[in-house]
Write an enzyme that holds these catalytic residues in place. Structure first.
Site, mmCIF file in Angstrom:
data_model
loop_
_atom_site.group_PDB
_atom_site.id
_atom_site.type_symbol
_atom_site.label_atom_id
_atom_site.label_comp_id
_atom_site.label_asym_id
_atom_site.label_seq_id
_atom_site.Cartn_x
_atom_site.Cartn_y
_atom_site.Cartn_z
ATOM 1 N N ARG A 246 -4.280 8.536 -4.456
ATOM 2 C CA ARG A 246 -4.328 9.401 -3.285
ATOM 3 C C ARG A 246 -4.902 8.677 -2.067
ATOM 4 O O ARG A 246 -5.180 9.291 -1.044
ATOM 5 C CB ARG A 246 -5.159 10.650 -3.584
ATOM 6 N N HIS B 283 0.939 -1.297 -7.493
ATOM 7 C CA HIS B 283 1.570 -0.186 -6.762
ATOM 8 C C HIS B 283 0.595 0.356 -5.721
ATOM 9 O O HIS B 283 -0.533 0.695 -6.037
ATOM 10 C CB HIS B 283 1.957 0.913 -7.753
ATOM 11 N N TYR C 86 0.422 6.274 -3.258
ATOM 12 C CA TYR C 86 1.670 6.879 -2.764
ATOM 13 C C TYR C 86 1.463 7.844 -1.608
ATOM 14 O O TYR C 86 2.419 8.372 -1.058
ATOM 15 C CB TYR C 86 2.457 7.538 -3.899
ATOM 16 N N HIS D 150 6.076 2.720 -1.612
ATOM 17 C CA HIS D 150 7.105 3.664 -1.172
ATOM 18 C C HIS D 150 7.266 3.450 0.322
ATOM 19 O O HIS D 150 6.283 3.553 1.056
ATOM 20 C CB HIS D 150 6.663 5.104 -1.462
ATOM 21 N N GLU E 180 10.332 0.300 -2.798
ATOM 22 C CA GLU E 180 10.841 1.045 -3.952
ATOM 23 C C GLU E 180 12.007 1.934 -3.527
ATOM 24 O O GLU E 180 11.967 2.570 -2.469
ATOM 25 C CB GLU E 180 9.716 1.888 -4.571
ATOM 26 N N ASP F 129 13.949 2.029 -9.113
ATOM 27 C CA ASP F 129 13.440 3.052 -10.040
ATOM 28 C C ASP F 129 14.648 3.826 -10.579
ATOM 29 O O ASP F 129 15.391 4.439 -9.806
ATOM 30 C CB ASP F 129 12.477 3.974 -9.278
ATOM 31 N N HIS G 261 14.682 7.505 -9.722
ATOM 32 C CA HIS G 261 14.884 7.735 -8.292
ATOM 33 C C HIS G 261 16.325 7.489 -7.853
ATOM 34 O O HIS G 261 16.890 8.283 -7.110
ATOM 35 C CB HIS G 261 13.956 6.829 -7.460
ATOM 36 N N HIS H 149 11.560 0.039 -12.311
ATOM 37 C CA HIS H 149 10.790 1.148 -12.881
ATOM 38 C C HIS H 149 11.733 1.861 -13.832
ATOM 39 O O HIS H 149 12.739 2.432 -13.409
ATOM 40 C CB HIS H 149 10.342 2.123 -11.788
ATOM 41 N N ASP I 119 12.765 13.860 -8.005
ATOM 42 C CA ASP I 119 11.758 12.896 -8.440
ATOM 43 C C ASP I 119 10.849 13.439 -9.540
ATOM 44 O O ASP I 119 9.634 13.547 -9.353
ATOM 45 C CB ASP I 119 10.912 12.421 -7.247
ATOM 46 N N HIS J 197 10.044 12.457 -13.344
ATOM 47 C CA HIS J 197 10.266 11.498 -14.425
ATOM 48 C C HIS J 197 10.229 12.210 -15.776
ATOM 49 O O HIS J 197 9.480 13.176 -15.940
ATOM 50 C CB HIS J 197 9.195 10.411 -14.419
ATOM 51 N N GLU K 223 7.193 4.410 -16.204
ATOM 52 C CA GLU K 223 6.314 5.361 -15.493
ATOM 53 C C GLU K 223 6.653 6.750 -16.002
ATOM 54 O O GLU K 223 6.909 7.668 -15.231
ATOM 55 C CB GLU K 223 6.583 5.333 -13.995
HETATM 56 ZN ZN ZN Z 1 8.962 8.839 -8.998
HETATM 57 FE FE FE Z 2 8.714 4.456 -9.482
HETATM 58 FE FE FE Z 3 6.477 4.560 -7.059
#
Ligand code: ZN
Ligand code: FE
Ligand code: FE
Length: 278
Positions: free
Chosen positions: A37, A67, A70, A107, A142, A176, A179, A211, A224, A226, A256
């Protein structure tokens, strides 16, 4: 070499992640550079990094994937949020200089009603500033699902960002699977065609990491979400084609999926069982 691993918590440091990776049969792993975060970062623990690097060599680990949090947005509407995102990435990249084999993934951003063209320009401006500070770590954009106002939902948007950056040699892409399927690329029925399109628009030489996620939703859902490997709309067969594809098989794959460590261990074993000889 089959480079396969998953996302791990970085709360206990690099050496702890290395031990966990080895325990679950992974030879690569991803981690958040800081609390996902956003927020502040722990002091660098040089002894931890040294211990990890020795262990990594002994284990023969492949590239790590760092990473970015996000929530940071290089194309936010508010200048102070954009500046915060820039500083965060600069600081993360400075710290990552201590690792010899790491890729940085982020991202691209959400344009929040400014339009994707403005978003793309703001992201590229930020990258030009960030990369002007020097360093060696490749920076990966990504591929996004296209949720809300996400930039990077098409290969053309990624290409437009790359076209506007000066230090192109440090820019790559992380694909990904959840994604791209969510954004409308049919990697289930037409993997060859999707990769040919990626090659002509972005260039396969820019693709540095995958990913590997199943998806809870049908193609072009822009959601989105997963799913565990084999339980989603891509399925084990679809994902097995991804890990075995001649144009992808040498890349590192990072799970992920919604799992704890034991679930990741099972998925890694499952995928190893699906891997064909090169
Ligand atoms: Zn995602
Ligand atoms: Fe991802
Ligand atoms: Fe990501």
């Amino acid at each position: 070499m089959f480079w396969i691993g998953c996302h791990l918590s970085s709360a206990k440091g690099y050496f702890a992640m290395g031990r966990q990776a080895a325990e679950i049969g992974a030879n690569v792993f991803q981690f958040f550079t800081r609390n996902p975060r956003g927020g502040s970062v722990k002091a660098l623990d040089l002894a931890d990094i040294e211990a990890f690097l020795a262990f990594s060599q002994e284990q023969g680990f492949g590239p790590l994937l760092a990473h970015a949090p996000y929530t940071m947005n290089l194309c936010a509407a508010k200048p102070e949020l954009r500046e915060f995102a820039r500083q965060t990435i600069k600081e993360d990249l400075t710290r990552l200089e201590l690792l010899p084999d790491v890729l940085f993934n982020f991202h691209p951003g959400s344009h929040v009603k400014q339009g994707s063209e403005t978003g793309i320009t703001l992201i590229a401006d930020a990258l030009n500033d960030i990369l002007s500070e020097g360093g060696k770590t490749p920076v990966l954009l990504e591929t996004m699902a296209g949720k809300g106002s996400e930039v990077g939902r098409t290969f053309e948007e990624l290409r437009a960002i790359i076209d506007k950056t000066e230090q192109k040699e440090r820019i790559g892409v992380c694909l990904d699977t959840c994604h791209v399927y969510d954004s409308g690329y049919d990697i289930l029925q037409d993997l060859d065609d999707v990769l040919a399109e990626f090659d002509s628009v972005v260039g396969l030489e820019r693709l540095r990491a995958i990913h590997l996620n199943d998806s809870k939703n049908p193609i072009a859902s822009h959601k989105d979400r997963h799913e565990k490997i084999g339980d989603g709309t891509l399925g084990l067969e679809g994902l097995a084609r991804v890990i075995n594809h001649p144009k992808l098989r040498d890349l590192p794959f990072y799970l992920e999926t919604p799992n704890e460590l034991d679930g990741y261990a099972r998925e890694i074993a499952l995928l190893r069982g699906q891997r064909k000889e090169g």
